[in-house]
Design an enzyme around this catalytic site. Structure first.
Site, mmCIF file in Angstrom:
data_model
loop_
_atom_site.group_PDB
_atom_site.id
_atom_site.type_symbol
_atom_site.label_atom_id
_atom_site.label_comp_id
_atom_site.label_asym_id
_atom_site.label_seq_id
_atom_site.Cartn_x
_atom_site.Cartn_y
_atom_site.Cartn_z
ATOM 1 N N ASP A 155 35.066 44.743 30.560
ATOM 2 C CA ASP A 155 34.316 44.380 31.768
ATOM 3 C C ASP A 155 34.526 42.892 32.014
ATOM 4 O O ASP A 155 34.597 42.091 31.066
ATOM 5 C CB ASP A 155 32.828 44.687 31.603
ATOM 6 C CG ASP A 155 32.061 44.447 32.900
ATOM 7 O OD1 ASP A 155 32.036 45.364 33.744
ATOM 8 O OD2 ASP A 155 31.516 43.340 33.080
ATOM 9 N N GLU A 165 33.422 39.414 34.506
ATOM 10 C CA GLU A 165 32.608 38.749 35.526
ATOM 11 C C GLU A 165 33.504 37.739 36.214
ATOM 12 O O GLU A 165 34.332 37.082 35.561
ATOM 13 C CB GLU A 165 31.390 38.055 34.908
ATOM 14 C CG GLU A 165 30.445 38.977 34.153
ATOM 15 C CD GLU A 165 29.869 40.082 35.021
ATOM 16 O OE1 GLU A 165 29.736 39.870 36.248
ATOM 17 O OE2 GLU A 165 29.556 41.161 34.478
ATOM 18 N N HIS A 183 24.934 42.718 34.049
ATOM 19 C CA HIS A 183 25.883 41.886 34.779
ATOM 20 C C HIS A 183 26.424 40.753 33.924
ATOM 21 O O HIS A 183 26.861 39.727 34.445
ATOM 22 C CB HIS A 183 25.256 41.328 36.066
ATOM 23 C CG HIS A 183 25.065 42.367 37.120
ATOM 24 N ND1 HIS A 183 26.097 43.024 37.734
ATOM 25 C CD2 HIS A 183 23.913 42.874 37.651
ATOM 26 C CE1 HIS A 183 25.619 43.889 38.608
ATOM 27 N NE2 HIS A 183 24.296 43.827 38.569
ATOM 28 N N ASP A 236 27.756 44.826 29.702
ATOM 29 C CA ASP A 236 28.228 45.901 30.579
ATOM 30 C C ASP A 236 29.303 46.746 29.889
ATOM 31 O O ASP A 236 29.375 47.968 30.093
ATOM 32 C CB ASP A 236 28.784 45.314 31.879
ATOM 33 C CG ASP A 236 27.676 44.768 32.778
ATOM 34 O OD1 ASP A 236 26.515 44.746 32.329
ATOM 35 O OD2 ASP A 236 27.974 44.365 33.915
#
Length: 612
Positions: free
Chosen positions: A67, A69, A212, A217
């Site tokens: 994952d 960001e 998040h 995540d």
């Protein structure tokens, strides 16, 4: 020149049958004869692959759940602020990877509000070029049996690919699993209002809820993946390859007939789907009959014709084979014999096109469907009549052979056609060329079939250069296609003829569980077997040769087997690690044969003739 690009063991000009093989199987030329000598047991064996990819069980697949960001939604304008990844296999966590990343661009306020990642947090963090090597090493995506997993994978994979491209790092060839479309197929809207990560994590009661933040995540996606994999079990999906092909639930017919594969052995061989009357519907081969047959009854099997075939199938008949080559050959023979309607290659298996020089006073090039014992050279077989026509045009460009169909006798009087006026025929019909002069052209054409094709190559390439210099590229491409069709056929017929001329050949290749041995006679696979470790090679070889099929000589390039079977045998013999054990006769191709021009034969062209 050897008949094909074989290991050094295949290079002998002449060899006789060996008298007595010792403990291990290795061909060594000794005074022109094959000798079997011991092989060092410490040398790593050459392992034969299975007939088809049996698949990686999901329980043994390494899933790398990732994952990211980022500072935005587009990889070409935004940067990565955090990477989180979890590596799992068999339900166990093997490791985790997590780091903040300096994106090199400002973090928008709404991103900080969403993720909690501030500019101050990423300021001391490494840049992506410093993070990528560690992440790729951790993920190990190039390793077999590894898959990359993400929720909305195009987003995360898009950023990672862009980062690799920007810093000259190749993106690994890996399987990518997106849990979003997978969840849409397995979890209905009656169960969840949407398929967001948080919603799915709550539905599957995942202990790690998404926040998040990248690692949190990724951990949540691990729980969602495990929940989805549990649901896949009811659809018969148990390998990574089946998971990749999963599109929808299996049909009611697939579920109802799944038991047809239950009694099949986990062994290599051929399987035959049959209807209620015992007629063959489909024939296939596999390294694991049971596993391959079961795959037809899973959701990964979406081919319409196969599902139609399954509706008619009432039983699956297995034929266990000792070696992979035997299975491949048996499949070809069964398809040709039983013509199953759901095998594409069963349509007119014997309707191959050959090009020959006719046996008459003034021979001509003729397209025929079968090889006869008429003493004339044949070229082919061609996969289509169009390829045969192209090869004929290449030959006619090099040799002024007649193209009319008149049958000449001593009293025949025929007027010359327009080809004589164009200089493409020397008009033997009007006596402008004697029978002996014409015979020189036919002899040269026959030599191009079976020996040196250089006259054809020189004539056609000269025309290609002339047309290219005049910027007539489309016409040049036509001649290129003609030459390629001719050379491919010449290479094929010379290789087949060389193998067909051998009355007896025994070859061996080390496999994972012993030695594969095959007996080939006049191009036909006459016998094969798998010699287990520790077996007496002398006794095994004698028994195999004694029980092999008796095959006599015949006429033409494919006297006792179809061209497809002979080419299977040649591919097996070409495989590195294959050793000759016994060989009777000469195994050679012409020194200046068509193999010399293989590069030209491999010129790309579309079968339909359309230019790329």
């Amino acid at each position: 020149m050897p008949p094909h690009a074989a290991p050094a063991a295949h290079q002998g000009r002449r060899a006789g049958r060996s008298a007595r093989p010792p403990a291990e199987l290795l061909y060594e030329p000794s005074e022109g004869r094959p000798t079997l000598v011991p092989v060092d047991d410490q040398r790593p064996p050459a392992i034969q692959g299975t007939l088809d990819d049996l698949g990686t069980p999901l329980s043994q697949t390494t899933f790398v759940i990732v994952d990211l960001e980022t500072t935005g939604t587009r990889a070409d304008g935004a940067g990565i602020t955090e990477i989180g990844a979890v590596k799992v296999r068999g339900g166990e966590v093997l490791g985790e990877f997590g780091t903040l990343v300096d994106p090199g661009v400002p973090i928008p306020p709404f991103i900080t509000l969403l993720t909690g990642i501030t500019q101050a947090m990423v300021a001391p963090a490494p840049r992506i070029e410093a993070v990528l090597p560690g992440f790729l090493e951790f993920a190990g995506l190039d390793r077999p049996g590894t898959a990359l997993v993400a929720h909305n994978a195009p987003f995360d994979v898009g950023f990672l690919k862009a980062a690799c491209a920007a810093h000259d790092r190749p993106w690994p060839h890996t399987v990518v699993i997106d849990t979003v479309p997978l969840a849409r197929r397995l979890v209905t809207r009656d169960e969840v209002p949407n398929h967001k990560l948080g919603t799915l994590a709550g539905f599957f009661r995942v202990p790690d809820q998404p926040t998040h933040r990248a690692l949190d995540d990724a951990r949540a996606t691990v729980g969602v993946l495990h929940g989805l994999l549990e649901r896949l079990g009811s659809f018969g999906i148990d390998t990574l390859e089946e998971l990749r092909g999963f599109r929808a639930a299996p049909t009611a017919t697939q579920r109802r007939k799944r038991g047809l594969a239950d009694d099949l052995p986990n062994a290599p061989g051929v399987y035959v789907f049959e209807d209620a009357k015992g007629d063959a519907l489909y024939v296939g081969k596999s390294g694991d009959l049971r596993k391959r047959a079961k795959s037809y009854f899973t959701a990964s099997e979406t081919r319409g014709r196969v599902r139609e075939m399954l509706a008619l199938a009432e039983r699956i008949t297995p034929i266990v084979c000792g070696t992979g080559l035997e299975a491949e050959v048996r499949e070809l023979r069964l398809i040709a014999e039983r013509t199953p309607p759901y095998n594409r290659r069963s349509r007119n298996p014997d309707r191959k096109t050959w090009l020959k020089l006719t046996a008459e006073r003034f021979p001509r090039l003729s397209l025929v469907r079968a090889v006869r014992d008429d003493g004339v050279p044949y070229l082919g077989p061609f996969n289509s009549a169009r390829d045969a026509e192209l090869a004929r045009e290449a030959l006619l460009h090099a040799f002024p052979l007649r193209q009319c169909t008149h049958r000449f006798t001593a009293t025949t009087e025929v007027r010359a056609c327009v080809l004589a006026e164009l200089g493409r025929c020397n008009a033997p019909c009007e006596g402008r060329e004697t029978e002996a002069e014409y015979a020189a052209h036919t002899e040269a054409a026959g030599t191009a079939f079976t020996g040196d094709p250089s006259p054809v190559v020189r004539a056609v390439t000269a025309q290609i250069r002339t047309l290219s210099a005049a910027l007539r590229f489309e016409e040049a491409a036509v001649h290129r296609d003609r030459l390629a069709a001719f050379l491919k056929a010449a290479i094929r017929v010379q290789r087949l003829s060389a193998l067909a001329a051998l009355p007896h050949l025994v070859a061996a290749r080390r496999a994972a569980n012993g030695w594969e041995l095959c007996v080939v006679r006049h191009g036909r696979l006459a016998g094969s077997g798998l010699m287990a470790p520790g077996a007496d090679p002398h006794a095994y070889l004698r028994a195999l040769v004694a029980t092999a099929e008796t095959v006599g000589p015949g006429h033409g390039p494919t006297p006792r087997a179809r061209a497809e079977e002979m080419e299977c045998v040649l591919r097996w013999l070409d495989t590195p690690g294959t050793r000759l054990v016994e060989l009777d006769g000469d195994w050679t191709c012409p020194t200046n044969g068509a193999e010399k021009h293989r590069e030209m034969a491999d010129w790309q062209r579309e079968p339909s003739g359309a230019r790329k």
